[in-house]
Design an enzyme around this catalytic site. Structure first.
Site, PDB file in Angstrom:
ATOM      1  N   TYR A  11     125.541  34.974  95.583  1.00 49.78           N
ATOM      2  CA  TYR A  11     124.241  34.296  95.360  1.00 49.78           C
ATOM      3  C   TYR A  11     123.616  33.840  96.686  1.00 49.78           C
ATOM      4  O   TYR A  11     122.511  34.263  97.041  1.00 49.78           O
ATOM      5  CB  TYR A  11     124.487  33.119  94.409  1.00 49.78           C
ATOM      6  CG  TYR A  11     123.431  32.041  94.364  1.00 49.78           C
ATOM      7  CD1 TYR A  11     122.078  32.327  94.201  1.00 49.78           C
ATOM      8  CD2 TYR A  11     123.810  30.688  94.452  1.00 49.78           C
ATOM      9  CE1 TYR A  11     121.136  31.313  94.140  1.00 49.78           C
ATOM     10  CE2 TYR A  11     122.878  29.670  94.377  1.00 49.78           C
ATOM     11  CZ  TYR A  11     121.539  29.982  94.231  1.00 49.78           C
ATOM     12  OH  TYR A  11     120.616  28.976  94.163  1.00 49.78           O
ATOM     13  N   GLY A  36     130.875  38.750  93.867  1.00 54.41           N
ATOM     14  CA  GLY A  36     129.497  39.147  94.204  1.00 54.41           C
ATOM     15  C   GLY A  36     129.100  40.425  93.483  1.00 54.41           C
ATOM     16  O   GLY A  36     129.887  41.015  92.736  1.00 54.41           O
ATOM     17  N   THR A 115     131.020  22.634 102.980  1.00 49.79           N
ATOM     18  CA  THR A 115     130.628  21.998 101.723  1.00 49.79           C
ATOM     19  C   THR A 115     130.762  20.477 101.751  1.00 49.79           C
ATOM     20  O   THR A 115     131.638  19.938 102.450  1.00 49.79           O
ATOM     21  CB  THR A 115     131.501  22.555 100.573  1.00 49.79           C
ATOM     22  OG1 THR A 115     131.305  21.751  99.406  1.00 49.79           O
ATOM     23  CG2 THR A 115     132.979  22.489 100.896  1.00 49.79           C
ATOM     24  N   TYR A 139     139.848  23.237  96.816  1.00 53.84           N
ATOM     25  CA  TYR A 139     138.667  23.904  97.391  1.00 53.84           C
ATOM     26  C   TYR A 139     138.150  23.115  98.596  1.00 53.84           C
ATOM     27  O   TYR A 139     137.987  23.669  99.697  1.00 53.84           O
ATOM     28  CB  TYR A 139     137.574  24.029  96.321  1.00 53.84           C
ATOM     29  CG  TYR A 139     136.226  24.420  96.878  1.00 53.84           C
ATOM     30  CD1 TYR A 139     136.031  25.648  97.482  1.00 53.84           C
ATOM     31  CD2 TYR A 139     135.146  23.526  96.830  1.00 53.84           C
ATOM     32  CE1 TYR A 139     134.797  25.996  98.018  1.00 53.84           C
ATOM     33  CE2 TYR A 139     133.913  23.865  97.359  1.00 53.84           C
ATOM     34  CZ  TYR A 139     133.746  25.098  97.949  1.00 53.84           C
ATOM     35  OH  TYR A 139     132.527  25.429  98.479  1.00 53.84           O
ATOM     36  N   ARG A 278     133.268  15.161  83.271  1.00 54.81           N
ATOM     37  CA  ARG A 278     134.041  16.291  83.813  1.00 54.81           C
ATOM     38  C   ARG A 278     134.940  15.744  84.914  1.00 54.81           C
ATOM     39  O   ARG A 278     134.446  14.998  85.784  1.00 54.81           O
ATOM     40  CB  ARG A 278     133.056  17.321  84.368  1.00 54.81           C
ATOM     41  CG  ARG A 278     133.680  18.612  84.829  1.00 54.81           C
ATOM     42  CD  ARG A 278     132.629  19.644  85.187  1.00 54.81           C
ATOM     43  NE  ARG A 278     131.821  19.254  86.343  1.00 54.81           N
ATOM     44  CZ  ARG A 278     130.896  20.027  86.903  1.00 54.81           C
ATOM     45  NH1 ARG A 278     130.632  21.222  86.404  1.00 54.81           N
ATOM     46  NH2 ARG A 278     130.207  19.618  87.943  1.00 54.81           N
ATOM     47  N   ASP A 281     134.267  14.786  89.014  1.00 58.55           N
ATOM     48  CA  ASP A 281     132.861  14.535  89.357  1.00 58.55           C
ATOM     49  C   ASP A 281     132.696  13.130  89.938  1.00 58.55           C
ATOM     50  O   ASP A 281     133.000  12.155  89.257  1.00 58.55           O
ATOM     51  CB  ASP A 281     131.982  14.620  88.089  1.00 58.55           C
ATOM     52  CG  ASP A 281     131.364  15.988  87.877  1.00 58.55           C
ATOM     53  OD1 ASP A 281     131.347  16.786  88.821  1.00 58.55           O
ATOM     54  OD2 ASP A 281     130.899  16.241  86.752  1.00 58.55           O
TER      55      ASP A 281
HETATM   56  N1  UDP Z   1     126.570  19.077  84.753  1.00 57.22           N
HETATM   57  C1  UDP Z   1     126.404  18.829  83.398  1.00 57.22           C
HETATM   58  N2  UDP Z   1     126.504  19.897  82.540  1.00 57.22           N
HETATM   59  C2  UDP Z   1     126.742  21.177  82.960  1.00 57.22           C
HETATM   60  C3  UDP Z   1     126.889  21.412  84.360  1.00 57.22           C
HETATM   61  C4  UDP Z   1     126.807  20.344  85.219  1.00 57.22           C
HETATM   62  O1  UDP Z   1     126.206  17.689  82.974  1.00 57.22           O
HETATM   63  O2  UDP Z   1     126.820  22.106  82.135  1.00 57.22           O
HETATM   64  C5  UDP Z   1     126.456  17.966  85.705  1.00 57.22           C
HETATM   65  C6  UDP Z   1     127.718  17.734  86.534  1.00 57.22           C
HETATM   66  O3  UDP Z   1     128.573  16.815  85.900  1.00 57.22           O
HETATM   67  C7  UDP Z   1     127.125  17.177  87.842  1.00 57.22           C
HETATM   68  C8  UDP Z   1     125.756  17.855  87.948  1.00 57.22           C
HETATM   69  O4  UDP Z   1     125.454  18.307  86.628  1.00 57.22           O
HETATM   70  O5  UDP Z   1     126.910  15.794  87.724  1.00 57.22           O
HETATM   71  C9  UDP Z   1     125.762  19.043  88.903  1.00 57.22           C
HETATM   72  O6  UDP Z   1     126.867  19.887  88.565  1.00 57.22           O
HETATM   73  P1  UDP Z   1     127.035  21.360  89.133  1.00 57.22           P
HETATM   74  O7  UDP Z   1     128.197  21.977  88.413  1.00 57.22           O
HETATM   75  O8  UDP Z   1     125.718  22.077  89.046  1.00 57.22           O
HETATM   76  O9  UDP Z   1     127.342  21.147  90.666  1.00 57.22           O
HETATM   77  P2  UDP Z   1     128.499  20.295  91.395  1.00 57.22           P
HETATM   78  O10 UDP Z   1     127.902  18.922  91.596  1.00 57.22           O
HETATM   79  O11 UDP Z   1     129.705  20.293  90.515  1.00 57.22           O
HETATM   80  O12 UDP Z   1     128.686  21.024  92.675  1.00 57.22           O
END
Ligand code: UDP
Length: 321
Positions: A11, A36, A115, A139, A278, A281
Protein backbone atom coordinates in the site's frame (compact mmCIF):
# COMPACT_ATOMS: atom_id res chain seq x y z
CA UNK A 1 18.76 9.03 -9.71
CA UNK A 2 17.58 5.42 -9.40
CA UNK A 3 15.98 4.50 -6.08
CA UNK A 4 15.39 0.97 -4.79
CA UNK A 5 12.00 0.68 -3.09
CA UNK A 6 11.79 -2.50 -1.04
CA UNK A 7 8.18 -3.52 -0.43
CA UNK A 8 7.16 -1.42 -3.44
CA UNK A 9 4.12 -3.62 -4.17
CA UNK A 10 2.45 -2.81 -0.84
CA UNK A 11 0.00 0.00 0.00
CA UNK A 12 2.52 2.64 1.10
CA UNK A 13 5.40 1.31 -1.03
CA UNK A 14 3.45 1.31 -4.30
CA UNK A 15 2.27 4.86 -3.60
CA UNK A 16 5.92 5.86 -3.10
CA UNK A 17 6.90 4.18 -6.39
CA UNK A 18 4.17 5.94 -8.37
CA UNK A 19 4.97 9.37 -6.90
CA UNK A 20 8.75 8.91 -7.35
CA UNK A 21 8.20 8.01 -11.02
CA UNK A 22 5.91 11.02 -11.52
CA UNK A 23 8.65 13.23 -10.03
CA UNK A 24 11.24 11.92 -12.50
CA UNK A 25 13.12 9.35 -10.41
CA UNK A 26 14.02 5.94 -11.83
CA UNK A 27 12.75 3.16 -9.58
CA UNK A 28 13.58 -0.48 -8.91
CA UNK A 29 11.13 -2.47 -6.77
CA UNK A 30 12.10 -5.50 -4.70
CA UNK A 31 9.07 -7.34 -3.34
CA UNK A 32 8.20 -11.00 -2.73
CA UNK A 33 4.47 -10.16 -3.02
CA UNK A 34 3.79 -12.07 0.21
CA UNK A 35 1.41 -9.27 1.19
CA UNK A 36 1.83 -6.80 -1.69
CA UNK A 37 0.28 -6.92 -5.14
CA UNK A 38 2.36 -7.12 -8.33
CA UNK A 39 -0.32 -5.22 -10.28
CA UNK A 40 0.16 -2.20 -7.97
CA UNK A 41 3.68 -1.69 -9.40
CA UNK A 42 3.70 0.70 -12.39
CA UNK A 43 5.15 -0.91 -15.52
CA UNK A 44 7.85 1.80 -15.81
CA UNK A 45 9.46 0.56 -12.57
CA UNK A 46 11.99 -2.27 -12.79
CA UNK A 47 10.53 -5.16 -10.76
CA UNK A 48 12.62 -7.81 -9.00
CA UNK A 49 10.65 -10.60 -7.36
CA UNK A 50 12.37 -11.65 -4.15
CA UNK A 51 12.74 -11.32 -0.43
CA UNK A 52 15.04 -8.97 1.51
CA UNK A 53 16.33 -12.15 3.13
CA UNK A 54 17.81 -13.19 -0.23
CA UNK A 55 21.22 -11.50 -0.62
CA UNK A 56 21.36 -12.40 -4.33
CA UNK A 57 18.02 -10.71 -5.02
CA UNK A 58 19.18 -7.72 -2.95
CA UNK A 59 22.38 -7.38 -4.97
CA UNK A 60 20.44 -7.59 -8.24
CA UNK A 61 17.93 -5.00 -7.01
CA UNK A 62 20.61 -2.59 -5.79
CA UNK A 63 22.35 -2.44 -9.18
CA UNK A 64 22.59 1.19 -10.38
CA UNK A 65 20.71 2.50 -7.32
CA UNK A 66 21.96 5.53 -5.41
CA UNK A 67 19.49 5.25 -2.54
CA UNK A 68 17.00 2.90 -0.88
CA UNK A 69 13.55 3.51 0.58
CA UNK A 70 12.94 0.47 2.76
CA UNK A 71 9.29 -0.48 3.33
CA UNK A 72 9.48 -4.30 3.10
CA UNK A 73 8.40 -5.69 6.46
CA UNK A 74 5.82 -7.70 8.33
CA UNK A 75 3.54 -5.08 9.84
CA UNK A 76 0.52 -6.51 11.66
CA UNK A 77 0.76 -5.94 15.42
CA UNK A 78 -1.54 -8.85 16.38
CA UNK A 79 0.25 -11.29 14.07
CA UNK A 80 3.60 -10.24 15.55
CA UNK A 81 2.40 -11.38 18.99
CA UNK A 82 1.64 -14.83 17.54
CA UNK A 83 4.75 -15.06 15.34
CA UNK A 84 7.56 -13.06 16.99
CA UNK A 85 10.29 -15.17 15.33
CA UNK A 86 8.92 -14.51 11.85
CA UNK A 87 8.80 -10.77 12.61
CA UNK A 88 12.38 -10.83 13.87
CA UNK A 89 13.59 -12.76 10.85
CA UNK A 90 11.96 -10.59 8.19
CA UNK A 91 12.18 -7.16 9.84
CA UNK A 92 15.50 -7.36 11.69
CA UNK A 93 17.48 -10.03 9.83
CA UNK A 94 16.08 -8.88 6.45
CA UNK A 95 17.20 -5.31 7.14
CA UNK A 96 20.61 -6.57 8.35
CA UNK A 97 21.10 -8.25 4.97
CA UNK A 98 19.92 -5.14 3.12
CA UNK A 99 22.39 -2.95 5.05
CA UNK A 100 25.21 -5.45 4.43
CA UNK A 101 24.54 -5.53 0.68
CA UNK A 102 24.27 -1.72 0.58
CA UNK A 103 27.65 -1.41 2.35
CA UNK A 104 29.22 -4.01 0.05
CA UNK A 105 27.96 -2.26 -3.09
CA UNK A 106 28.60 1.30 -1.84
CA UNK A 107 24.95 2.41 -1.67
CA UNK A 108 25.01 4.85 1.23
CA UNK A 109 21.57 6.51 1.38
CA UNK A 110 18.57 5.08 3.22
CA UNK A 111 15.06 6.18 4.14
CA UNK A 112 13.48 3.68 6.53
CA UNK A 113 9.81 3.06 7.28
CA UNK A 114 9.66 3.07 11.07
CA UNK A 115 6.63 3.40 13.30
CA UNK A 116 5.01 5.07 16.30
CA UNK A 117 4.77 1.51 17.70
CA UNK A 118 8.42 1.99 18.77
CA UNK A 119 7.16 4.34 21.52
CA UNK A 120 4.56 1.99 23.04
CA UNK A 121 2.10 3.50 25.59
CA UNK A 122 3.00 7.19 25.73
CA UNK A 123 3.25 8.98 29.06
CA UNK A 124 3.07 12.42 27.48
CA UNK A 125 1.07 13.59 24.44
CA UNK A 126 2.09 14.71 21.86
CA UNK A 127 4.88 12.18 21.29
CA UNK A 128 8.26 13.66 20.35
CA UNK A 129 11.27 11.79 18.99
CA UNK A 130 12.77 12.10 22.49
CA UNK A 131 9.87 10.23 24.12
CA UNK A 132 10.80 6.91 25.75
CA UNK A 133 10.81 3.92 23.39
CA UNK A 134 9.03 1.09 25.18
CA UNK A 135 7.32 -0.91 22.43
CA UNK A 136 4.45 -3.12 23.57
CA UNK A 137 4.52 -5.58 20.64
CA UNK A 138 7.14 -7.69 18.86
CA UNK A 139 6.35 -5.60 15.77
CA UNK A 140 7.32 -2.37 17.58
CA UNK A 141 10.40 -4.04 19.05
CA UNK A 142 11.67 -5.19 15.63
CA UNK A 143 11.28 -1.69 14.18
CA UNK A 144 13.10 -0.17 17.17
CA UNK A 145 15.90 -2.70 16.78
CA UNK A 146 16.25 -1.69 13.13
CA UNK A 147 16.33 2.01 14.03
CA UNK A 148 19.19 1.22 16.44
CA UNK A 149 20.97 -0.85 13.80
CA UNK A 150 20.73 2.06 11.36
CA UNK A 151 22.20 4.45 13.96
CA UNK A 152 25.18 2.10 14.31
CA UNK A 153 25.54 1.91 10.52
CA UNK A 154 25.45 5.73 10.23
CA UNK A 155 28.63 5.83 12.34
CA UNK A 156 30.26 3.96 9.44
CA UNK A 157 29.09 6.57 6.92
CA UNK A 158 25.47 5.69 6.06
CA UNK A 159 23.17 8.67 5.45
CA UNK A 160 19.81 7.70 6.90
CA UNK A 161 16.40 8.89 8.01
CA UNK A 162 13.90 6.76 9.95
CA UNK A 163 10.35 8.02 9.55
CA UNK A 164 8.06 7.01 12.41
CA UNK A 165 4.54 6.78 11.01
CA UNK A 166 1.41 7.33 13.04
CA UNK A 167 -1.87 6.22 11.34
CA UNK A 168 -1.43 6.23 7.57
CA UNK A 169 -4.69 6.53 5.61
CA UNK A 170 -6.14 7.65 2.29
CA UNK A 171 -5.29 6.58 -1.25
CA UNK A 172 -3.48 7.92 -4.31
CA UNK A 173 -5.00 8.37 -7.74
CA UNK A 174 -1.91 7.52 -9.82
CA UNK A 175 -1.61 7.73 -13.61
CA UNK A 176 -2.47 4.02 -13.78
CA UNK A 177 -5.37 4.17 -11.33
CA UNK A 178 -6.05 4.23 -7.60
CA UNK A 179 -3.50 2.77 -5.20
CA UNK A 180 -5.11 1.88 -1.91
CA UNK A 181 -5.11 -0.38 1.15
CA UNK A 182 -5.81 -4.03 0.28
CA UNK A 183 -4.80 -5.88 3.42
CA UNK A 184 -6.12 -9.33 4.09
CA UNK A 185 -7.54 -9.39 6.67
CA UNK A 186 -8.18 -5.64 6.77
CA UNK A 187 -7.75 -4.34 10.32
CA UNK A 188 -7.62 -0.57 9.73
CA UNK A 189 -10.44 1.73 10.75
CA UNK A 190 -11.12 3.73 7.58
CA UNK A 191 -11.33 0.91 5.01
CA UNK A 192 -13.37 -1.13 7.50
CA UNK A 193 -15.91 1.57 8.28
CA UNK A 194 -16.43 2.23 4.56
CA UNK A 195 -17.35 -1.44 4.08
CA UNK A 196 -19.66 -1.57 7.11
CA UNK A 197 -23.32 -2.52 6.55
CA UNK A 198 -26.35 -3.12 8.77
CA UNK A 199 -25.66 -6.85 8.52
CA UNK A 200 -21.95 -6.33 9.17
CA UNK A 201 -21.53 -3.19 11.28
CA UNK A 202 -18.18 -1.58 12.11
CA UNK A 203 -16.97 -2.86 15.46
CA UNK A 204 -15.94 0.12 17.60
CA UNK A 205 -13.27 -1.23 19.93
CA UNK A 206 -14.40 0.31 23.21
CA UNK A 207 -16.35 3.47 24.14
CA UNK A 208 -15.09 3.59 27.72
CA UNK A 209 -11.62 5.03 27.09
CA UNK A 210 -10.47 8.09 29.05
CA UNK A 211 -11.17 10.48 26.13
CA UNK A 212 -13.88 13.12 25.58
CA UNK A 213 -16.24 10.76 23.70
CA UNK A 214 -14.89 7.50 25.13
CA UNK A 215 -13.30 6.24 21.88
CA UNK A 216 -9.58 6.03 21.05
CA UNK A 217 -7.81 8.99 19.50
CA UNK A 218 -5.27 8.56 16.71
CA UNK A 219 -3.21 10.86 14.51
CA UNK A 220 -4.12 10.13 10.86
CA UNK A 221 -1.82 11.21 8.03
CA UNK A 222 -2.61 11.00 4.31
CA UNK A 223 -0.41 8.56 2.40
CA UNK A 224 0.41 11.21 -0.24
CA UNK A 225 1.59 13.67 2.43
CA UNK A 226 3.57 10.79 3.96
CA UNK A 227 5.36 10.03 0.68
CA UNK A 228 6.10 13.73 0.15
CA UNK A 229 8.00 13.55 3.46
CA UNK A 230 9.96 10.51 2.18
CA UNK A 231 11.05 12.39 -0.92
CA UNK A 232 12.06 15.45 1.12
CA UNK A 233 14.01 13.11 3.43
CA UNK A 234 15.68 11.43 0.46
CA UNK A 235 16.82 14.83 -0.82
CA UNK A 236 18.17 15.90 2.57
CA UNK A 237 20.21 12.79 3.49
CA UNK A 238 23.61 13.61 5.01
CA UNK A 239 26.55 11.22 5.23
CA UNK A 240 27.17 9.71 8.69
CA UNK A 241 23.91 11.11 10.04
CA UNK A 242 20.77 9.23 11.18
CA UNK A 243 17.70 11.36 11.80
CA UNK A 244 14.58 9.90 13.42
CA UNK A 245 11.45 11.86 12.51
CA UNK A 246 7.76 11.47 13.41
CA UNK A 247 5.18 11.64 10.63
CA UNK A 248 1.60 12.35 11.58
CA UNK A 249 -0.66 15.37 11.19
CA UNK A 250 0.05 16.66 14.68
CA UNK A 251 -3.62 16.42 15.71
CA UNK A 252 -5.94 13.65 16.81
CA UNK A 253 -9.35 12.29 15.83
CA UNK A 254 -11.42 9.91 17.92
CA UNK A 255 -12.97 6.82 16.32
CA UNK A 256 -16.37 8.55 16.64
CA UNK A 257 -15.05 11.67 14.88
CA UNK A 258 -13.69 9.55 12.01
CA UNK A 259 -17.05 7.79 11.73
CA UNK A 260 -18.85 11.17 11.63
CA UNK A 261 -16.46 12.45 8.93
CA UNK A 262 -17.08 9.28 6.92
CA UNK A 263 -20.88 9.60 7.22
CA UNK A 264 -20.59 13.09 5.66
CA UNK A 265 -18.42 11.75 2.81
CA UNK A 266 -20.71 8.83 1.93
CA UNK A 267 -23.94 10.74 2.69
CA UNK A 268 -25.39 8.14 5.07
CA UNK A 269 -24.83 6.82 8.59
CA UNK A 270 -22.11 4.23 9.16
CA UNK A 271 -23.63 1.21 10.95
CA UNK A 272 -21.64 0.54 14.12
CA UNK A 273 -21.62 -1.83 17.04
CA UNK A 274 -19.78 -1.13 20.31
CA UNK A 275 -17.39 -4.00 21.02
CA UNK A 276 -14.78 -4.83 23.63
CA UNK A 277 -11.49 -2.93 23.68
CA UNK A 278 -8.85 -4.39 21.36
CA UNK A 279 -5.85 -5.55 23.34
CA UNK A 280 -2.73 -3.46 22.90
CA UNK A 281 -4.60 -0.27 21.90
CA UNK A 282 -3.40 2.84 23.77
CA UNK A 283 -6.14 5.47 24.43
CA UNK A 284 -4.41 8.36 22.65
CA UNK A 285 -1.57 8.59 20.11
CA UNK A 286 -0.70 12.00 18.68
CA UNK A 287 2.59 12.95 17.06
CA UNK A 288 4.60 16.06 17.68
CA UNK A 289 5.62 16.86 14.09
CA UNK A 290 7.75 19.94 14.73
CA UNK A 291 10.93 18.06 13.81
CA UNK A 292 9.47 17.02 10.42
CA UNK A 293 8.49 20.63 9.77
CA UNK A 294 11.89 21.96 10.82
CA UNK A 295 14.27 19.35 9.37
CA UNK A 296 12.33 18.38 6.24
CA UNK A 297 10.35 21.57 5.65
CA UNK A 298 7.27 19.30 5.48
CA UNK A 299 3.70 20.32 6.17
CA UNK A 300 0.87 17.79 5.73
CA UNK A 301 -1.95 19.39 3.76
CA UNK A 302 -4.67 16.71 3.55
CA UNK A 303 -7.27 16.39 6.33
CA UNK A 304 -9.38 13.50 7.63
CA UNK A 305 -12.15 14.24 5.11
CA UNK A 306 -9.61 13.91 2.25
CA UNK A 307 -8.37 10.60 3.69
CA UNK A 308 -11.86 9.12 3.98
CA UNK A 309 -12.97 10.53 0.64
CA UNK A 310 -9.92 9.21 -1.26
CA UNK A 311 -10.28 5.76 0.35
CA UNK A 312 -13.99 5.80 -0.59
CA UNK A 313 -13.24 6.75 -4.22
CA UNK A 314 -10.52 4.09 -4.46
CA UNK A 315 -12.81 1.38 -3.07
CA UNK A 316 -15.57 2.36 -5.49
CA UNK A 317 -13.11 2.37 -8.40
CA UNK A 318 -11.88 -1.18 -7.61
CA UNK A 319 -15.48 -2.39 -7.04
CA UNK A 320 -16.50 -1.16 -10.50
CA UNK A 321 -13.58 -2.93 -12.26
N1 UDP B 1 -10.71 0.56 15.31
C1 UDP B 1 -12.03 0.22 15.56
N2 UDP B 1 -12.61 -0.72 14.74
C2 UDP B 1 -11.96 -1.31 13.69
C3 UDP B 1 -10.60 -0.93 13.44
C4 UDP B 1 -10.02 0.00 14.27
O1 UDP B 1 -12.66 0.71 16.50
O2 UDP B 1 -12.53 -2.15 12.98
C5 UDP B 1 -10.06 1.57 16.16
C6 UDP B 1 -8.83 1.05 16.89
O3 UDP B 1 -9.17 0.53 18.15
C7 UDP B 1 -7.98 2.33 17.00
C8 UDP B 1 -8.35 3.13 15.75
O4 UDP B 1 -9.60 2.59 15.31
O5 UDP B 1 -8.37 3.08 18.12
C9 UDP B 1 -7.33 2.99 14.63
O6 UDP B 1 -7.05 1.60 14.44
P1 UDP B 1 -6.26 1.05 13.18
O7 UDP B 1 -6.34 -0.45 13.24
O8 UDP B 1 -6.79 1.71 11.93
O9 UDP B 1 -4.79 1.57 13.39
P2 UDP B 1 -3.77 1.37 14.62
O10 UDP B 1 -4.03 2.55 15.53
O11 UDP B 1 -4.06 0.05 15.26
O12 UDP B 1 -2.44 1.45 13.97
Amino acid sequence: MRVLVTGGAGYIGSTAVAILLERGYEVTVLDDCSTGHFESVPSSAKFISGSILDSKALAEALADCAAVIHFAAKSIVGESVEKPDLYHEVNVEGTRRLLDEMARLGVSKLVFSSTAATYGEPEIIPITEESPTVPTSPYGRTKLEVDQMITAESRLGLAAVSLRYFNVAGAFNSKSGWLTERHSPETHLIPNLLRASVANPLKVFGNDWPTADGTCIRDYVHVVDLIDAHILALEKLTASKHEIINLGSGGGYSVTQVIDAAAKVVGSDIPTQISARRSGDPAVLIADISKAKKVLGWIPTRNIKDMVSDTWKSQNASASK
